[in-house]
Scaffold this active site. Structure first.
Site, PDB file in Angstrom:
ATOM      1  N   HIS A  32       0.845  -1.191   0.000  1.00 23.18           N
ATOM      2  CA  HIS A  32       0.000   0.000   0.000  1.00 23.18           C
ATOM      3  C   HIS A  32       0.881   1.242   0.000  1.00 23.18           C
ATOM      4  CE1 HIS A  32      -3.196   2.810   1.117  1.00 23.18           C
ATOM      5  NE2 HIS A  32      -4.017   1.888   0.654  1.00 23.18           N
ATOM      6  N   HIS A  33       0.451   2.253  -0.746  1.00 29.18           N
ATOM      7  CA  HIS A  33       1.255   3.471  -0.903  1.00 29.18           C
ATOM      8  C   HIS A  33       1.429   4.211   0.419  1.00 29.18           C
ATOM      9  CE1 HIS A  33       3.377   6.442  -3.108  1.00 29.18           C
ATOM     10  NE2 HIS A  33       2.758   6.275  -4.252  1.00 29.18           N
TER      11      HIS A  33
END
Length: 496
Positions: free
Chosen positions: A152-153
């Protein structure tokens, strides 16, 4: 030192230094909270081609070092209204997957693409640390096996992830040495001129910096309110962030890029942006030509409409030192190049036209980038996003970010990689292909250097761009035409 030992030492040092700061319950930074907003839920995917079949036991054993990393050993918790990272014990079986595959897959490239694309159809489980690794023993045209990393960013930006990845690798030529990655400090404005002229230049520099920044801020606000790009065949709808994406890549010659860079006195960034403008112009000209034929009209020359308005949303690394950093430096307390999402956004106008001189694409790109370097737009977008998140919350800020980005056409990024061939836990890497998805664009274009090659990485919505292979063809052909123009005019100099 082995990759496992280096990583463990780095991460354990960070944990010891963070104990007093309640490392086990860290509030998410504003940027991390933004990447969890419903309309801006972004992920990073890195595809690595490996020269030999994957010994999954060796890789899985090596990946255990991620259990010590502060982000890879934390899950998200949003109880009490504030999102926090909470440290948990990592069960590797929840994160490393080795599917049993048929050794005689008829179309391996298509299988791999579909496998990775299907990953985007489902989010990561928020009850666990937000990362996973897939080890695929599938023989393709340029690899014997592939490692696919998805995270996930909110865990960090591309520079952070690449630094972590490189800490897991060693030079193929020397298994005890870390990869060599060029670093460059931001340009110093000092010169050998006398004090009077330095003073006058400083005044002029300050005036133009303020003027450029004000213009960019006004355009940024206008984009939020009403300014939209032309509805071209590569522009997605406002809900494009919800669609399943395709991930493609193509290796092109780094020597050709350096040849153009040296001949024209530009940077690698200038060249790849110029090639991107040329390739997109060719691709859009073909797509518009198909539309003309569909309605039974013929048109000679360019099929591109007049006054076409296309902008790229470009990610800018705001750390004082450009490029990939040593992981130990990123994890150190109070580091100036620390881990996280230290990125700003700038809007770059793209020239979409069929130029008579291929070198005009590079000249135009250089002029635009030089102008953007002399502006604080990236810092403004970063600081504004943080301020908005703190005042009205990440969900509302996500709506604003979604609106601004969806008013532009596509995203563009590039990242410097290792200077020589490297190995991932004893498996030589043939290519690295990073991608981003979850933002409101039908096209994300990333350029990743590795040894003597550059990899063009596309993330596309197949409903908007049904033939991304042709776009890769156009980008590759554009680079060849620009390189040939340099050679033809005797501008080429020795590549170093």
């Amino acid at each position: 030192m082995e990759p496992e030992a280096t990583m463990a030492a780095t991460c354990s040092t960070h944990e010891e230094s963070s104990t007093k700061e309640d490392h086990h319950r860290l509030i998410l930074s504003p940027a991390s909270r933004l990447f969890h907003s419903p309309r801006f839920n972004c992920y990073i995917v890195i595809i690595m081609g490996l020269k030999t079949r994957i010994d999954s036991d060796v890789v899985k054993n090596g990946l255990k070092v991620l259990h010590n990393h502060p982000r890879f050993s934390c899950r998200l918790d949003d109880r009490g209204g504030k999102k926090r990272w909470i440290q948990v014990s990592v069960n590797q079986e929840d994160h490393v997957f080795v599917p049993t595959l048929n050794s005689k897959i008829e179309h391996p490239e298509e299988f791999v693409e579909n496998y990775i694309s299907n990953l985007t159809a489902s989010p990561l489980d928020l009850s666990k640390p937000l990362w996973e690794v897939h080890l695929l023993n599938v023989k393709t045209s340029n690899a014997e096996g592939l490692a696919v990393i998805r995270m996930h960013h909110s865990m960090g930006d591309g520079a952070s992830l690449m630094s972590l990845l490189l800490a897991c690798t060693r030079k193929t030529s020397d298994p005890n040495e870390l990869p060599s990655v060029p670093t460059q400090k931001r340009a110093d404005s000092s010169s050998d001129l006398g004090w009077f002229w330095r003073f006058m230049l400083a005044i002029w520099y300050g005036i133009t910096l303020i003027a450029n920044t004000l213009v960019d801020i006004m355009l940024f606000i206008a984009t939020l309110l009403f300014l939209k790009d032309t509805e071209t065949p590569i522009k997605g709808s406002s809900d494009v962030h919800l669609t399943t994406k395709r991930f493609l890549h193509r290796n092109v010659s780094m020597n050709h890029i350096k040849q153009v860079k040296n001949a024209m006195g530009t940077t690698v960034n200038d060249v790849v942006l110029g090639v991107a403008q040329a390739g997109l112009s060719r691709y859009l000209n073909r797509r518009y030509g198909q539309n003309v034929q569909d309605v039974g009209t013929k048109q000679k020359g360019s099929n591109l409409p007049k006054n076409i308005h296309v902008r790229a949303n470009i990610l800018v690394n705001l750390r004082p030192t450009i490029g990939i950093q040593d992981l130990a430096d990123m994890m150190a307390k109070k580091s100036k190049v620390r881990w996280g999402n230290w990125i700003g956004y700038i809007l770059i106008p793209f020239t979409i036209a069929l130029q008579d001189d291929p070198l005009d694409y590079v000249r135009g790109a250089k002029a635009v980038i030089d102008r953007k370097k002399h502006s604080l737009e990236a810092f403004f977008t970063y600081l504004t996003a943080n301020l908005v998140i703190k005042i009205i919350g990440a969900k509302a800020a996500g709506v604003i970010a979604h609106r601004i980005i969806s008013h532009s056409t596509f995203s563009f990024s590039n990242l410097v990689g290792p200077l020589e061939e490297i190995s991932f836990y004893g498996h030589q890497i043939t290519f690295m292909s990073p991608h981003v998805y979850g933002h409101p664009h039908a096209l994300h274009m990333h350029w990743q250097s590795y040894a003597d090659e550059m990899t063009v990485c596309l993330t596309v919505d197949p409903n908007v761009i049904p033939d991304p292979e042709k776009l890769l063809d156009d980008l590759e052909e554009s680079l060849k035409l620009i390189s040939h123009a340099v050679m033809e005019r005797g501008l080429a100099v020795e590549v170093v």
